[in-house]
Design an enzyme around this catalytic site. Structure first.
Site, short mmCIF file in Angstrom:
data_model
loop_
_atom_site.label_atom_id
_atom_site.label_comp_id
_atom_site.label_asym_id
_atom_site.label_seq_id
_atom_site.Cartn_x
_atom_site.Cartn_y
_atom_site.Cartn_z
N HIS B 49 0.86 -1.18 0.00
CA HIS B 49 0.00 0.00 0.00
C HIS B 49 0.89 1.24 0.00
O HIS B 49 2.03 1.19 0.48
CB HIS B 49 -0.89 0.02 1.25
CG HIS B 49 -2.05 -0.94 1.21
ND1 HIS B 49 -3.09 -0.90 2.11
CD2 HIS B 49 -2.33 -1.96 0.36
CE1 HIS B 49 -3.96 -1.85 1.83
NE2 HIS B 49 -3.53 -2.51 0.78
N GLU B 51 0.97 3.89 1.78
CA GLU B 51 1.44 4.34 3.09
C GLU B 51 2.62 3.50 3.59
O GLU B 51 3.62 4.03 4.08
CB GLU B 51 0.33 4.27 4.14
CG GLU B 51 -0.92 5.05 3.82
CD GLU B 51 -1.99 4.19 3.16
OE1 GLU B 51 -1.68 3.51 2.16
OE2 GLU B 51 -3.13 4.22 3.64
N CYS B 79 -6.20 1.93 5.81
CA CYS B 79 -6.79 0.69 6.33
C CYS B 79 -6.13 0.39 7.68
O CYS B 79 -5.14 1.03 8.04
CB CYS B 79 -6.57 -0.46 5.33
SG CYS B 79 -4.86 -1.08 5.32
N CYS B 82 -2.22 -0.20 7.53
CA CYS B 82 -1.41 1.02 7.34
C CYS B 82 -1.53 1.95 8.54
O CYS B 82 -0.54 2.56 8.96
CB CYS B 82 -1.86 1.74 6.08
SG CYS B 82 -1.46 0.81 4.58
#
Lengths: 143, 143
Positions: B49, B51, B79, B82
Site C-alpha cells: 500500500h 502508506e 486501512c 497502514c
C-alpha cells in the site's frame, strides 16, 4: 492444526537478536512454505514483524498476494497491522500462541469484525512455551 | 498542513496501473522525504500500500523506524494495516483525503484508541479531488 508448526515458529522466535522474539510460519497443504522472525529493530523497519515477512515470502513463492488455503502459525497474537494483512491475504486459519492483552488484534480489538475475509482464529497454542520466551526476553532487557 | 503535499500525493495516485489509485508522501521539516503509490497488484504483495511503502522509504532515509516529527499525507483514509504502521512509527500528523466508510481505520474502526502513539488525524483534505480519482477508477474497472 499441528503443534509441530508452532514448534517451528518457536524455534524461529529464538533467533531474534535485539527484537522481541516472535516467529511465524505459513503452511499450505501440510507443508511450511514460508517462515520469518521479527526483525523490526534489526531492519529499522516498522513492518518487519514475523507475520508480515512470512506473508510476503509466501506471496513471492506462490506469485500471488492471495494466500488461499494457507494457514499461519505465530508465537504471539498479531498486532492490528499484521492481523489486517493476514486477513486481507485470505489466510484460512490463524493459530497464535501467547495472547497480547494490550494490542491483540483479535482478543482485545476484535478487528476481524471489520474484515470481509474471516479466517478461523485459534489462540493459546503452545501458550506456556510462547509465553516463556517472551518473559525471558523482557526479563533480560530489563536487567 | 499544506495542500501542496496532498496535491503531490494525488499526482502519485494517478500513477497506479492496475491498482486502486492511492498516493502517499511523508514530510519532515516542510520537505517531502519519501513518497509512494499503491502497487499491491503490481507487486503481488498485500503490504504494498502507498502508506507502507512511503513509511519504509522514509525509515531507510532516516535510518530509523521511528519517524519522529514526520507527517504523512495520503489520498485515502488508511486501512487498519497502514494505520497501525503509521501510528507505531510515531508519525506526528496524519492528513488523508477521501474517507473510507467501510474499512477506514479512524472514521470507522477508531483504531487510534488502542495505540500508545496518538497522532493528530485530519480527514477530508482535498476530498473532492481524492474522491474523483477513486470514482473514476472504479467506474473504469466496472466498465
Amino acid at each position: 492444526m499441528k503443534n509441530e508448526f508452532m514448534q517451528k515458529a518457536l524455534e524461529l522466535a529464538k533467533q531474534t537478536e535485539t527484537d522481541i522474539p516472535v516467529g511465524a510460519v505459513v503452511v499450505k497443504n501440510g507443508e511450511i512454505i514460508a517462515s520469518a522472525f521479527n526483525t523490526k529493530e534489526n531492519d529499522n523497519n516498522i513492518t518487519s514483524h514475523a507475520e508480515i515477512l512470512a506473508l510476503c515470502r509466501a506471496s513471492k513463492i506462490l506469485n500471488n498476494w492471495r494466500l488461499d488455503g494457507c494457514d499461519i502459525y505465530v508465537t504471539l497474537e498479531p498486532c492490528p497491522m499484521c492481523a489486517w494483512a493476514i486477513m486481507q491475504s485470505r489466510i484460512k486459519n490463524i493459530y497464535f500462541g501467547s495472547y497480547d492483552a494490550k494490542y491483540g488484534a483479535f482478543s482485545k480489538i476484535k478487528l476481524e469484525q471489520y474484515s470481509d475475509y474471516k479466517p478461523a482464529i485459534y489462540g493459546g497454542i503452545c501458550e506456556p512455551e510462547c509465553d516463556e520466551i517472551l518473559n525471558e526476553f523482557f526479563k533480560r532487557i530489563r536487567a
